[in-house]
Scaffold this motif. Structure first.
Motif, short mmCIF file in Angstrom:
data_model
loop_
_atom_site.label_atom_id
_atom_site.label_comp_id
_atom_site.label_asym_id
_atom_site.label_seq_id
_atom_site.Cartn_x
_atom_site.Cartn_y
_atom_site.Cartn_z
N LYS A 115 35.05 23.71 32.91
CA LYS A 115 35.67 22.39 32.86
C LYS A 115 35.88 21.95 31.41
N ASP A 116 36.76 20.96 31.24
CA ASP A 116 36.98 20.38 29.93
C ASP A 116 35.89 19.36 29.62
N VAL A 117 35.47 19.32 28.39
CA VAL A 117 34.45 18.37 27.97
C VAL A 117 35.06 16.98 27.84
N ASP A 118 34.39 16.01 28.43
CA ASP A 118 34.79 14.61 28.29
C ASP A 118 34.29 14.14 26.92
N LYS A 119 35.16 14.16 25.94
CA LYS A 119 34.76 13.86 24.56
C LYS A 119 34.18 12.45 24.43
N GLU A 120 34.74 11.51 25.20
CA GLU A 120 34.25 10.13 25.11
C GLU A 120 32.82 10.03 25.61
N ARG A 121 32.52 10.70 26.74
CA ARG A 121 31.15 10.67 27.25
C ARG A 121 30.20 11.42 26.30
N LEU A 122 30.66 12.54 25.75
CA LEU A 122 29.84 13.30 24.82
C LEU A 122 29.45 12.44 23.63
N GLU A 123 30.43 11.76 23.04
CA GLU A 123 30.15 10.89 21.89
C GLU A 123 29.17 9.77 22.28
N ASP A 124 29.39 9.19 23.46
CA ASP A 124 28.56 8.09 23.91
C ASP A 124 27.11 8.54 24.11
N VAL A 125 26.92 9.68 24.80
CA VAL A 125 25.58 10.18 25.07
C VAL A 125 24.86 10.54 23.77
N MET A 126 25.55 11.26 22.88
CA MET A 126 24.92 11.67 21.63
C MET A 126 24.60 10.46 20.76
N SER A 127 25.45 9.46 20.78
CA SER A 127 25.22 8.25 20.00
C SER A 127 24.01 7.49 20.52
N LYS A 128 23.94 7.31 21.85
CA LYS A 128 22.82 6.55 22.44
C LYS A 128 21.50 7.29 22.25
N LEU A 129 21.54 8.61 22.19
CA LEU A 129 20.32 9.38 22.01
C LEU A 129 19.99 9.61 20.53
N GLY A 130 20.82 9.09 19.65
CA GLY A 130 20.53 9.13 18.23
C GLY A 130 20.70 10.48 17.57
N ILE A 131 21.63 11.30 18.09
CA ILE A 131 21.81 12.65 17.53
C ILE A 131 23.27 12.95 17.18
N LEU A 132 24.08 11.90 17.13
CA LEU A 132 25.49 12.12 16.83
C LEU A 132 25.69 12.78 15.47
N ASP A 133 24.85 12.42 14.51
CA ASP A 133 24.98 12.99 13.16
C ASP A 133 24.37 14.39 13.07
N LYS A 134 23.80 14.88 14.18
CA LYS A 134 23.19 16.21 14.20
C LYS A 134 24.01 17.18 15.04
N ARG A 135 25.22 16.82 15.38
CA ARG A 135 26.00 17.60 16.33
C ARG A 135 26.26 19.03 15.87
N ASN A 136 26.36 19.26 14.58
CA ASN A 136 26.65 20.60 14.06
C ASN A 136 25.40 21.35 13.60
N ASN A 137 24.24 20.78 13.83
CA ASN A 137 22.99 21.43 13.43
C ASN A 137 22.54 22.44 14.49
N LEU A 138 21.97 23.54 14.03
CA LEU A 138 21.33 24.49 14.93
C LEU A 138 19.94 23.96 15.30
#
Length: 226
Positions: A115-138
């Motif tokens: 399936k295609d990733v819902d970018k809006e939900r992805l951003e929202d979830v990562m933002s609320k969980l405080g990891i949006l700035d870590k998206r490219n980290n291993l």
């Protein structure tokens, strides 16, 4: 409305005189949007129950219905698809794939489903969980027990598909006190913001008190909370 129901659930190990019921006739229900804690001592059967509810193991007898689907009757392929779409699982030790970034770990269930990733939900979830700035980290670039970033990624991965239920198996067991408080707060936020149904296994009664309801298990049976 009950999103999860079990009826006379039994899991037996061994045979003959060596047989014992790790889960012994458990009947319970969880309403949609509830946050339920399951507590018990080591060997009480709580982890076995979690494995059955998550479709990781199959019961010896009894029924498990999730969102009206009787998962104990599903064949292996159908159950694998159902688990990926409708059951989110958070483990104590994160189970992140080391060669994937945080974002790639989170979106993996969606990619596996074609399936295609819902970018809006992805951003929202990562933002609320405080990891949006870590998206490219291993994973090895994220904090573990002393910051909880890896567990935040694990939670995001578990809820990205908006599953019927989220199962959290000792989610704070490998975290320090501050990270524990943060993760419990995140679970509560997930419950309230996304109306996510959560079942959390823990041996820590103080953490369990943060849930809407506590179910106590002893010797494979529910002794309080239903």
């Amino acid at each position: 409305m009950a999103i999860l129901t079990t009826e006379n659930l039994v899991k037996t190990y061994g045979t003959g005189d060596n047989a014992f019921n790790a889960v012994d006739g458990i009947s319970m229900s969880v309403e949609q949007g509830e946050f339920v804690a399951i507590v018990g001592q080591s060997g009480s059967g709580k982890s076995t129950l979690m494995h059955l509810l998550g479709g990781v193991d199959r019961p010896t007898s009894g029924r498990i219905l999730i969102d009206g689907n009787e998962i104990n009757k599903m064949n292996t392929d159908k159950l694998a698809i159902f688990r990926r779409r409708q059951i989110g699982i958070v483990y104590q030790f994160y189970n992140l794939i080391p060669i994937l970034t945080a974002e790639e770990n989170i979106t993996l269930p969606i990619e596996l489903d074609g399936k295609d990733v819902d970018k809006e939900r992805l951003e929202d979830v990562m933002s609320k969980l405080g990891i949006l700035d870590k998206r490219n980290n291993l994973p090895n670039q994220l904090s573990g027990g002393q910051g909880g970033q890896q567990q935040r990624v694990s939670i995001a991965r578990a809820i990205i598909n908006n599953p019927a239920i989220l199962l959290a198996d000792e989610p704070t067991g490998n975290l320090d006190t501050k990270a524990t408080d943060d993760i419990v707060s995140i679970l509560k936020l997930t419950n309230k913001t996304y109306h996510q149904t959560i079942l959390m296994i823990t041996h820590n009664l103080e953490i369990a008190k943060e849930a809407d309801r506590i179910i106590h298990i002893r010797d494979g049976k529910i002794v309080e909370g239903v």
